[in-house]
Design a protein around this motif. Structure first.
Motif, PDB file in Angstrom:
ATOM      1  N   MET A   1      -6.863   2.062 -13.690  1.00 31.00           N
ATOM      2  CA  MET A   1      -5.309   2.676 -13.323  1.00 31.00           C
ATOM      3  C   MET A   1      -4.480   1.501 -12.928  1.00 31.00           C
ATOM      4  O   MET A   1      -4.590   0.668 -12.557  1.00 31.00           O
ATOM      5  N   ASP A   2      -3.161   1.906 -13.583  1.00 30.54           N
ATOM      6  CA  ASP A   2      -2.306   1.004 -13.249  1.00 30.54           C
ATOM      7  C   ASP A   2      -1.716   1.114 -11.827  1.00 30.54           C
ATOM      8  O   ASP A   2      -1.315   2.108 -11.294  1.00 30.54           O
ATOM      9  N   LYS A   3      -1.418  -0.042 -11.294  1.00 32.90           N
ATOM     10  CA  LYS A   3      -1.129  -0.363  -9.850  1.00 32.90           C
ATOM     11  C   LYS A   3       0.247  -0.863  -9.819  1.00 32.90           C
ATOM     12  O   LYS A   3       0.664  -1.624 -10.508  1.00 32.90           O
ATOM     13  N   SER A   4       1.202  -0.186  -8.749  1.00 31.71           N
ATOM     14  CA  SER A   4       2.511  -0.734  -8.779  1.00 31.71           C
ATOM     15  C   SER A   4       2.719  -1.012  -7.501  1.00 31.71           C
ATOM     16  O   SER A   4       2.646  -0.421  -6.524  1.00 31.71           O
ATOM     17  N   PHE A   5       3.032  -2.490  -7.013  1.00 29.53           N
ATOM     18  CA  PHE A   5       3.398  -3.019  -5.804  1.00 29.53           C
ATOM     19  C   PHE A   5       4.510  -2.479  -5.343  1.00 29.53           C
ATOM     20  O   PHE A   5       5.611  -2.618  -6.135  1.00 29.53           O
ATOM     21  N   CYS A   6       4.769  -2.086  -3.956  1.00 32.61           N
ATOM     22  CA  CYS A   6       6.112  -1.690  -3.649  1.00 32.61           C
ATOM     23  C   CYS A   6       6.488  -2.736  -2.224  1.00 32.61           C
ATOM     24  O   CYS A   6       5.631  -3.129  -1.689  1.00 32.61           O
ATOM     25  N   LYS A   7       7.832  -3.184  -2.467  1.00 31.70           N
ATOM     26  CA  LYS A   7       8.256  -3.806  -1.331  1.00 31.70           C
ATOM     27  C   LYS A   7       8.487  -2.916   0.121  1.00 31.70           C
ATOM     28  O   LYS A   7       8.281  -3.512   1.055  1.00 31.70           O
ATOM     29  N   ARG A   8       8.594  -1.811  -0.280  1.00 31.85           N
ATOM     30  CA  ARG A   8       8.738  -0.678   0.761  1.00 31.85           C
ATOM     31  C   ARG A   8       7.295  -0.407   1.173  1.00 31.85           C
ATOM     32  O   ARG A   8       6.242  -0.242   0.720  1.00 31.85           O
ATOM     33  N   ASP A   9       7.441   0.114   2.733  1.00 34.41           N
ATOM     34  CA  ASP A   9       6.053   0.414   3.052  1.00 34.41           C
ATOM     35  C   ASP A   9       5.967   1.810   2.753  1.00 34.41           C
ATOM     36  O   ASP A   9       6.717   2.816   2.845  1.00 34.41           O
ATOM     37  N   ILE A  10       4.905   2.249   1.984  1.00 29.60           N
ATOM     38  CA  ILE A  10       4.726   3.740   1.166  1.00 29.60           C
ATOM     39  C   ILE A  10       4.565   4.736   2.157  1.00 29.60           C
ATOM     40  O   ILE A  10       5.307   5.625   1.952  1.00 29.60           O
ATOM     41  N   VAL A 252       0.825  -0.450  -2.124  1.00 36.06           N
ATOM     42  CA  VAL A 252       0.441  -0.344  -3.885  1.00 36.06           C
ATOM     43  C   VAL A 252       0.519   1.268  -4.270  1.00 36.06           C
ATOM     44  O   VAL A 252      -0.315   1.859  -3.545  1.00 36.06           O
ATOM     45  N   TYR A 253       1.133   1.564  -5.066  1.00 31.36           N
ATOM     46  CA  TYR A 253       1.295   2.819  -5.589  1.00 31.36           C
ATOM     47  C   TYR A 253      -0.090   2.999  -6.551  1.00 31.36           C
ATOM     48  O   TYR A 253      -0.234   2.127  -7.148  1.00 31.36           O
ATOM     49  N   PRO A 254      -0.732   3.827  -6.756  1.00 28.27           N
ATOM     50  CA  PRO A 254      -1.675   4.433  -7.829  1.00 28.27           C
ATOM     51  C   PRO A 254      -1.023   3.879  -9.329  1.00 28.27           C
ATOM     52  O   PRO A 254      -1.592   3.505 -10.092  1.00 28.27           O
ATOM     53  N   ASN A 255       0.189   4.424  -9.507  1.00 26.99           N
ATOM     54  CA  ASN A 255       0.823   4.087 -10.767  1.00 26.99           C
ATOM     55  C   ASN A 255       2.295   4.283 -10.620  1.00 26.99           C
ATOM     56  O   ASN A 255       2.918   4.619  -9.645  1.00 26.99           O
ATOM     57  N   LYS A 256       2.805   3.839 -11.673  1.00 30.82           N
ATOM     58  CA  LYS A 256       4.476   3.800 -11.518  1.00 30.82           C
ATOM     59  C   LYS A 256       5.144   5.181 -11.702  1.00 30.82           C
ATOM     60  O   LYS A 256       6.314   5.059 -10.972  1.00 30.82           O
ATOM     61  N   THR A 257       4.391   6.105 -12.148  1.00 29.95           N
ATOM     62  CA  THR A 257       4.952   7.482 -12.124  1.00 29.95           C
ATOM     63  C   THR A 257       4.986   8.020 -10.636  1.00 29.95           C
ATOM     64  O   THR A 257       6.254   8.399 -10.185  1.00 29.95           O
ATOM     65  N   ILE A 258       3.914   7.845  -9.936  1.00 30.75           N
ATOM     66  CA  ILE A 258       4.054   8.236  -8.445  1.00 30.75           C
ATOM     67  C   ILE A 258       5.059   7.593  -7.813  1.00 30.75           C
ATOM     68  O   ILE A 258       5.796   7.926  -6.895  1.00 30.75           O
ATOM     69  N   GLU A 259       5.247   6.046  -7.889  1.00 28.61           N
ATOM     70  CA  GLU A 259       6.171   5.347  -7.322  1.00 28.61           C
ATOM     71  C   GLU A 259       7.680   5.970  -7.516  1.00 28.61           C
ATOM     72  O   GLU A 259       8.406   5.812  -6.818  1.00 28.61           O
ATOM     73  N   LYS A 260       7.868   6.376  -8.898  1.00 29.07           N
ATOM     74  CA  LYS A 260       9.046   6.843  -9.201  1.00 29.07           C
ATOM     75  C   LYS A 260       9.501   8.133  -8.767  1.00 29.07           C
ATOM     76  O   LYS A 260      10.718   8.229  -8.318  1.00 29.07           O
ATOM     77  N   ILE A 261       8.585   8.899  -8.418  1.00 30.94           N
ATOM     78  CA  ILE A 261       8.654  10.278  -7.818  1.00 30.94           C
ATOM     79  C   ILE A 261       8.997  10.037  -6.352  1.00 30.94           C
ATOM     80  O   ILE A 261       9.964  10.397  -5.954  1.00 30.94           O
TER      81      ILE A 261
END
Length: 329
Positions: A1-10, A252-261
């Motif tokens: 699964m594509d992982k997407s690191f986020c500078k923000r605290d999710i 780290v978001y599960p994927n970029k789609t969830i990060e975008k949402i």
């Protein structure tokens, strides 16, 4: 699964999105939603307190340096959408509906223009909430005081903030007994910002006794016969504790789609806060006079609100870019 690191605290981002749930309580009240869904809608009332707590939490992370840049960033964040919605309300009420009453201070819209309406609330129901934009005054007064004082008080021990939390909570009880407008009076809400500051300091100091001591406050408030305030403080304590428990656990978001949402929802929260009351008050009033089913009324409301929020968000982005250049930040 594509992982997407986020500078923000999710998780903090998710909690901030949760604060937008205040819309639910307004929907439930306007459309007279009952039963299980009615109870769910009632939970939305805590979104405002969650917003105040998390605002205090992030404010307490500031190191107190470069005050000018700090307040400029807050202006860029709060001002554009607020004044756009205020202009819409002034135009609608003063020139189209023409239903603006005189307030006790004879200041009318000027209190909202200069952001003092939460200090000078009017007894006339028209001015009491004015479509929920009243709370912006409370936020920017907090940030103004925070900018001036934080450098001097940021290193004070947690017990100082616990004392302030207690004192302002008791002050809120007192205001509630004598001021029928305390639901829009900033002095009845300071304790929630302070609770966010405590959560930030608790996170840093790891003092396990803090929330045990704080739980005494809603008990005292309840004994003083302010059940409504006791519930709000209790929820805010739970929310602050959740902030402490989840901070820095997920980036780290599960994927970029969830990060975008999540990013989009987070960015639209402020606009949603200010836009949804407009349609609840006006579109809701109009549709309730018709034979349109309640489900269709709600559908119309959601579509109108979401489209407007997207448009307002586009305006906000452009206005912020202009201000960023003007302020050189």
């Amino acid at each position: 699964m594509d992982k997407s690191f986020c500078k923000r605290d999710i998780m903090l981002q998710v909690l901030r999105i949760f604060s937008g749930g205040v819309m639910l309580v307004h929907i439930g009240y306007r459309y007279e939603i009952s039963g299980f869904m009615g109870k769910v809608c009632q939970l939305g009332q805590y979104g405002l307190y969650a917003f105040f707590v998390i605002s205090g939490y992030f404010a307490a992370a500031w190191d107190g340096n470069n005050k000018t840049k700090y307040i400029k960033k807050k202006i860029v964040r709060l001002i554009p959408v607020y004044y756009l919605m205020l202009m819409i309300y002034i135009t609608l009420h003063s020139f189209i509906i023409n239903d603006v009453p005189t307030d006790m201070y004879r200041m009318g819209w000027f209190r909202f223009i200069i952001g003092l309406n939460s200090i000078l609330p009017s007894e006339v129901i028209f001015w009491k909430g004015i479509h929920a934009i009243w709370y912006v005054s409370a936020v920017w007064i907090f940030y103004l005081a925070h900018t001036i004082l934080w450098g001097k008080v940021k290193d004070l021990p947690v017990r100082f903030w616990i004392t302030l939390f207690f004192l302002f909570s008791i002050l809120a009880v007192t205001i509630g007994k004598f001021d029928p407008l305390y639901s829009v009076n900033i002095l009845a809400f300071i304790q929630y910002f302070i609770l966010g500051i405590i959560a930030q300091k608790y996170d840093r100091k790891k003092q396990s006794f803090v929330f045990v001591v704080l739980i005494i406050v809603p008990i005292i408030v309840y004994i003083l016969n302010d059940y409504w305030l006791s519930k709000n403080i209790t929820f805010s304590l739970i929310f602050a504790l959740v902030i402490v428990l989840v901070k820095d656990r997920w980036r780290v978001y599960p994927n970029k789609t969830i990060e975008k949402i999540c990013n989009n929802l987070d960015q639209y929260t402020y606009a949603l806060f200010l836009v949804h009351p407009f349609f609840i008050d006006f579109l809701g009033t109009y549709t309730m006079r018709t034979t349109i089913s309640k489900i269709l009324q709600l559908l119309i409301f959601f579509i109108a609100t979401m489209v407007s929020v997207i448009i307002i968000r586009l305006f906000e982005v452009k206005a912020k870019n202009i201000l960023i250049k003007a302020f050189n930040i």
